[in-house]
Design a protein around this motif. Sequence first.
Motif, mmCIF file in Angstrom:
data_model
loop_
_atom_site.group_PDB
_atom_site.id
_atom_site.type_symbol
_atom_site.label_atom_id
_atom_site.label_comp_id
_atom_site.label_asym_id
_atom_site.label_seq_id
_atom_site.Cartn_x
_atom_site.Cartn_y
_atom_site.Cartn_z
ATOM 1 N N LEU A 147 -11.726 -3.928 25.601
ATOM 2 C CA LEU A 147 -10.815 -2.861 25.998
ATOM 3 C C LEU A 147 -9.757 -2.665 24.927
ATOM 4 O O LEU A 147 -9.136 -3.643 24.483
ATOM 5 N N ILE A 187 -6.297 -1.013 24.883
ATOM 6 C CA ILE A 187 -5.335 -0.444 25.832
ATOM 7 C C ILE A 187 -3.906 -0.610 25.317
ATOM 8 O O ILE A 187 -3.651 -1.409 24.411
ATOM 9 N N PRO A 192 -14.816 0.077 32.539
ATOM 10 C CA PRO A 192 -13.489 -0.431 32.174
ATOM 11 C C PRO A 192 -12.817 -1.213 33.304
ATOM 12 O O PRO A 192 -12.134 -2.214 33.047
ATOM 13 N N TYR A 209 -2.804 -1.079 32.802
ATOM 14 C CA TYR A 209 -2.599 -0.092 31.746
ATOM 15 C C TYR A 209 -2.660 1.308 32.345
ATOM 16 O O TYR A 209 -3.266 1.532 33.395
ATOM 17 N N CYS A 225 -6.066 3.881 28.057
ATOM 18 C CA CYS A 225 -7.157 3.136 27.410
ATOM 19 C C CYS A 225 -7.744 4.025 26.326
ATOM 20 O O CYS A 225 -8.134 5.171 26.577
ATOM 21 N N TRP A 281 -13.548 1.540 24.919
ATOM 22 C CA TRP A 281 -14.079 0.309 25.517
ATOM 23 C C TRP A 281 -15.556 0.172 25.169
ATOM 24 O O TRP A 281 -16.232 1.141 24.820
#
Length: 678
Positions: A251, A253, A310, A328, A331, A334
Amino acid sequence: MADSEHTPESNVDVLIIGAGPAGLMAACWMAHCGVSTRIIDKRGTKIFCGQADGLQCRSLEIFDSFGFADRAWKEANHMIEICMWNPGPEGVIRRSDRIPDTIVGLSRFQQITLHQGRIERFFLDNIKKYSKDTIRVERGVIPESLDIDELKVKDQSSYPVTVKLRHLTDEEATPEQQINGSKISDGLFRSNLMHEDDEDDLIRKSKSRVGTDEIVHAKYVIGCDGARSWTRRTLGFELQGEATDFIWGVLDIIPITDFPDIRMRCAIHSAENGSLMVIPRENKLVRLYIQLKEVTPDASGRADRSKITPDIILNAARKILSPYKIDYEYCDWWTAYQIGQRVGTQFDSHERVFLAGDAVHTHSPKAGQGMNVSMHDTYNLGWKVALVAKGIAKPSILSTYQTERRAIARDLINFDHRFSRLFSGRPAKDVMDAEGVSMDEFKESFLKGNLFASGLIVNYGPSNLVVKVVDEPEKGELSGSTSTSIFADTFAKKQALATGLPVGMRFNSFKVVNQSDARPWHFQEKLKSDGRFRVVLFAGNILNPPQKSRVEQFCDALGAPNSFFRTFNPTSPPLDTVIEVLTIHSAKRTETDLIRDFPEILHPFNPHTGWDYDKVFVDDASYHEGVGDAYINYGVDRERGCVVVARPDQYVGWVGDLEDFNDLQRYFEGCLVLSTHA
């Protein structure tokens, strides 16, 4: 078929397939060396988010040699410290250790993080500048077939590789996105969780339209087209290795969290919920590598990517980080991947078609090695192909690509195999827990890994480009290269002349001062990636009459009509287009005069521009930056000096005394084509 009746055909010296970092590094060499080149990529755009992000010390040294390290250095996040988090006695994670992210003193650069798209942009701008816009990435272009005319591969004037290309529509060149209902850009189309390749489908669609094909005849082809390389499959080569059952999610983020070390690189082992790595990024981003304990491979050995989202990756991170919270709103990207280590059976075919990067080695990304080692592959290969294509270097140097880089790939696979299993394993509860991973062992592996990952311990074996003793384990690996023989005791004496410049390793950098204007430089800054070899003359104490006589005798030999310097370089200015001579002396700068004390060949005169003031340096104090102690750090005697050859990629190829001119002559005769400019 809807093909046009007249398929266009053209010749090119080098065709590069794939415009990721490895392909762009190769194209960068071609731009700087002036070699006709085409670079194609089946995707319609460069990377704008995600993919690789870590840049190691050696990569930044290389970027600096091309002229754009400063751009990466300014934009990137700088990695200074690693924090290790492990379960305490009660099972709750706690910070157990801190270590420097980059080993102190190894390089003038440290590790940084910046997403791959920016790095590609720096390459593209540099290629445009140095090729005068003649080399451009041709996007939405895919190879359909590749044939090598084996009757022509020994003819250096021929174009023995024929590649048929297809031109795609914008829609065809755009990878599938937004699966599983996610609106965020994902990298699964590049992930090893993908089961299928889309080349056949894209070629079929392209064939339905008139005028989409062309034929290219190339002297050399470099396949930089990733882990599922079309070039590798077409050559019939394979990757050998294994996959594990470990599935990891990624990820990118901007985190909202109370975890205290979110802006440090962190290796986190939880007691029961798996492991996580934190990689702080530019622009408040943080990359999380998260072990997905709840996603396991099926009977075929592959994980079902439709089960990975995600949200699933974030929930796994929350369990690992507990009792800390993480969430978060933004993002950036991912993906997910299955850990595995594989290395190619062969790196080239007939020394005309080469494979580089993920096309010949794949591994987990947590060591920050994928993009770096891939770029280093083509940094090793690019200048060799360029100089052979231009008729400057002998084709025999091309075999050194496989012998040098396959050894690195094997080291990388072995390192990653051990590192990824230690990272993915459950922490040991106590000394009796045989199934658990010892955290002391993990830390030791991390420290060793940092040294390996820096890219600074690469040590190339003997060949016609590296004059050193053959070790027994290397003999099988060297079968394809022309090794320059040298006895062990002779080599030991030569290496002792410059103990800080091991033959086969990169030319380390220390501060020296320009003799003419007193400006301090990192000496490595003078080893530009422009395709030239450097003869570095450590002239010692030039004010000592016996030493000055030795230097003059060396320069007389250098200037003789039949010397390598006169043979391989042109007879009119500039005199150093193939081999450049740089000097570092050890006398006091203020007592030394460039024109009075140094033979002209060390600072050549050009009737149009005068003396060259940028080739003679001194190991002496600078006004604002102190003393670099270059002679001490390079392990060279301050009185007597020595001579060192740096290859175009900054690796040390030869070390000898000032009296060893005949050996130096043989070195260049072994790798360069005589009378290139006669």
